[in-house]
Structures are given as C-alpha cells and as structure tokens.
Motif scaffolding. Sequence first.
Motif, PDB file in Angstrom:
ATOM      1  N   ILE A   1     -39.795  -9.674   7.560  1.00  0.00           N
ATOM      2  CA  ILE A   1     -39.683 -11.103   7.849  1.00  0.00           C
ATOM      3  C   ILE A   1     -41.053 -11.751   7.662  1.00  0.00           C
ATOM      4  N   ASN A   2     -42.096 -10.962   7.868  1.00  0.00           N
ATOM      5  CA  ASN A   2     -43.474 -11.421   7.664  1.00  0.00           C
ATOM      6  C   ASN A   2     -43.969 -10.920   6.315  1.00  0.00           C
ATOM      7  N   PRO A   3     -44.758 -11.731   5.614  1.00  0.00           N
ATOM      8  CA  PRO A   3     -45.293 -11.284   4.320  1.00  0.00           C
ATOM      9  C   PRO A   3     -46.113 -10.003   4.468  1.00  0.00           C
ATOM     10  N   TYR A   4     -46.136  -9.228   3.414  1.00  0.00           N
ATOM     11  CA  TYR A   4     -46.939  -8.006   3.352  1.00  0.00           C
ATOM     12  C   TYR A   4     -47.902  -8.159   2.188  1.00  0.00           C
ATOM     13  N   TYR A   5     -49.156  -7.931   2.452  1.00  0.00           N
ATOM     14  CA  TYR A   5     -50.183  -8.131   1.431  1.00  0.00           C
ATOM     15  C   TYR A   5     -50.805  -6.812   1.024  1.00  0.00           C
TER      16      TYR A   5
ATOM     17  N   ILE B   1     -29.957 -11.299   8.432  1.00  0.00           N
ATOM     18  CA  ILE B   1     -30.103 -12.307   7.377  1.00  0.00           C
ATOM     19  C   ILE B   1     -31.572 -12.543   7.058  1.00  0.00           C
ATOM     20  N   LYS B   2     -32.402 -12.638   8.094  1.00  0.00           N
ATOM     21  CA  LYS B   2     -33.835 -12.838   7.866  1.00  0.00           C
ATOM     22  C   LYS B   2     -34.426 -11.673   7.083  1.00  0.00           C
ATOM     23  N   THR B   3     -34.027 -10.452   7.427  1.00  0.00           N
ATOM     24  CA  THR B   3     -34.544  -9.283   6.710  1.00  0.00           C
ATOM     25  C   THR B   3     -34.139  -9.342   5.245  1.00  0.00           C
ATOM     26  N   SER B   4     -32.895  -9.654   4.991  1.00  0.00           N
ATOM     27  CA  SER B   4     -32.417  -9.702   3.610  1.00  0.00           C
ATOM     28  C   SER B   4     -33.032 -10.854   2.831  1.00  0.00           C
ATOM     29  N   VAL B   5     -33.029 -12.043   3.409  1.00  0.00           N
ATOM     30  CA  VAL B   5     -33.486 -13.227   2.680  1.00  0.00           C
ATOM     31  C   VAL B   5     -35.006 -13.331   2.672  1.00  0.00           C
ATOM     32  N   HIS B   6     -35.607 -13.394   3.849  1.00  0.00           N
ATOM     33  CA  HIS B   6     -37.070 -13.510   3.915  1.00  0.00           C
ATOM     34  C   HIS B   6     -37.731 -12.276   3.316  1.00  0.00           C
ATOM     35  N   GLY B   7     -37.147 -11.115   3.581  1.00  0.00           N
ATOM     36  CA  GLY B   7     -37.697  -9.885   3.017  1.00  0.00           C
ATOM     37  C   GLY B   7     -37.689  -9.900   1.505  1.00  0.00           C
ATOM     38  N   ALA B   8     -36.578 -10.342   0.917  1.00  0.00           N
ATOM     39  CA  ALA B   8     -36.494 -10.426  -0.542  1.00  0.00           C
ATOM     40  C   ALA B   8     -37.505 -11.436  -1.084  1.00  0.00           C
ATOM     41  N   ILE B   9     -37.592 -12.593  -0.432  1.00  0.00           N
ATOM     42  CA  ILE B   9     -38.558 -13.611  -0.871  1.00  0.00           C
ATOM     43  C   ILE B   9     -39.981 -13.069  -0.774  1.00  0.00           C
ATOM     44  N   ASN B  10     -40.301 -12.413   0.335  1.00  0.00           N
ATOM     45  CA  ASN B  10     -41.649 -11.867   0.507  1.00  0.00           C
ATOM     46  C   ASN B  10     -41.967 -10.783  -0.520  1.00  0.00           C
ATOM     47  N   MET B  11     -41.014  -9.909  -0.802  1.00  0.00           N
ATOM     48  CA  MET B  11     -41.264  -8.851  -1.779  1.00  0.00           C
ATOM     49  C   MET B  11     -41.317  -9.397  -3.202  1.00  0.00           C
ATOM     50  N   LEU B  12     -40.463 -10.377  -3.514  1.00  0.00           N
ATOM     51  CA  LEU B  12     -40.534 -11.008  -4.835  1.00  0.00           C
ATOM     52  C   LEU B  12     -41.867 -11.727  -5.016  1.00  0.00           C
ATOM     53  N   GLY B  13     -42.333 -12.375  -3.957  1.00  0.00           N
ATOM     54  CA  GLY B  13     -43.634 -13.036  -4.011  1.00  0.00           C
ATOM     55  C   GLY B  13     -44.764 -12.044  -4.223  1.00  0.00           C
ATOM     56  N   LEU B  14     -44.710 -10.920  -3.512  1.00  0.00           N
ATOM     57  CA  LEU B  14     -45.726  -9.875  -3.686  1.00  0.00           C
ATOM     58  C   LEU B  14     -45.693  -9.342  -5.112  1.00  0.00           C
ATOM     59  N   ALA B  15     -44.507  -9.043  -5.607  1.00  0.00           N
ATOM     60  CA  ALA B  15     -44.371  -8.513  -6.973  1.00  0.00           C
ATOM     61  C   ALA B  15     -44.937  -9.497  -7.993  1.00  0.00           C
ATOM     62  N   LYS B  16     -44.637 -10.765  -7.825  1.00  0.00           N
ATOM     63  CA  LYS B  16     -45.139 -11.768  -8.758  1.00  0.00           C
ATOM     64  C   LYS B  16     -46.663 -11.869  -8.693  1.00  0.00           C
ATOM     65  N   ARG B  17     -47.202 -11.888  -7.474  1.00  0.00           N
ATOM     66  CA  ARG B  17     -48.646 -12.026  -7.284  1.00  0.00           C
ATOM     67  C   ARG B  17     -49.432 -10.900  -7.935  1.00  0.00           C
TER      68      ARG B  17
END
Length: 131
Positions: free
Chosen positions: A66-70, A97-113
């Motif tokens: 749910i929290n970003p991982y850097y 839902i938070k794990t699925s949605v926020h987790g996916a957004i956070n991991m997609l953001g990490l992958a893109k970065r």
Amino acid sequence: MKVLIPNNKKILITGGAGFIGSHLCKALIKKQHYIICLDNLLTGSINNVSELLDNPNFEFVEHDLINPYYRDDIDEIYNLACPASPTHYQYDPVQTIKTSVHGAINMLGLAKRIGAKIFQASTSEVYGDPE
C-alpha cells in the motif's frame, strides 16, 4: 555478504512469502538469481521462505505494498501480493483492494522509474474458483 553472480538478475517478488511467491523465490534462487522477497506477512509466512534466509542471494523485506517501495537496482518485478483465500480477503476487503490496486500502481511506478520488467498477477483470481 550478498553476492550477485555475473549475468544473473536482481528480482523483486512481492507476496514472496505466500504460497506461489515462496515457490517462485525457491525456483529462481536455484537459477542463481538474487531475490528480494517483499511481504507484509498478513497472509504469507516467513516459514515459507525460512530455508532461504541464510542464502547470500536472498533478501527478505517486510513491507506493505500500500506504501511505495523504493529501490533502484532491480531487473525484474513479479507482483504477486494479494490476500489469496476468501477467508482472508473477506475479513478485510478494503485492505485487499488497496493491496491489489495501490500495490499494482506502486510496482508499476517502480518498474517505470528504474526500467525493470514487471509481471503483474496481484489478485486472488490466480487461484481460480474456490468451489
């Protein structure tokens, strides 16, 4: 000391202490990749990866997606984090839902970065119909 074998990958596995994630950690360790196993241990168990804890190419990180991982040194991400059984996801549907949605957004953001490849399977649906 953690050792990365030349030409092998650093792979982040979210939900890595769960059933599927722990098996994936073990399979990829056998291929001599460096594994970062990320799990909040809500439904996963450290016991699932206990045999890997002393492996120099394995790292366990307790973290809630749910929290970003850097991190900037990852080649691939397998996002498997999600409460898997109806018992678990019905107990706290908002967390699921938070794990699925926020987790996916956070991991997609990490992958893109960082330019990492990502495999997205963060859903209890991978287990199929419980009946």
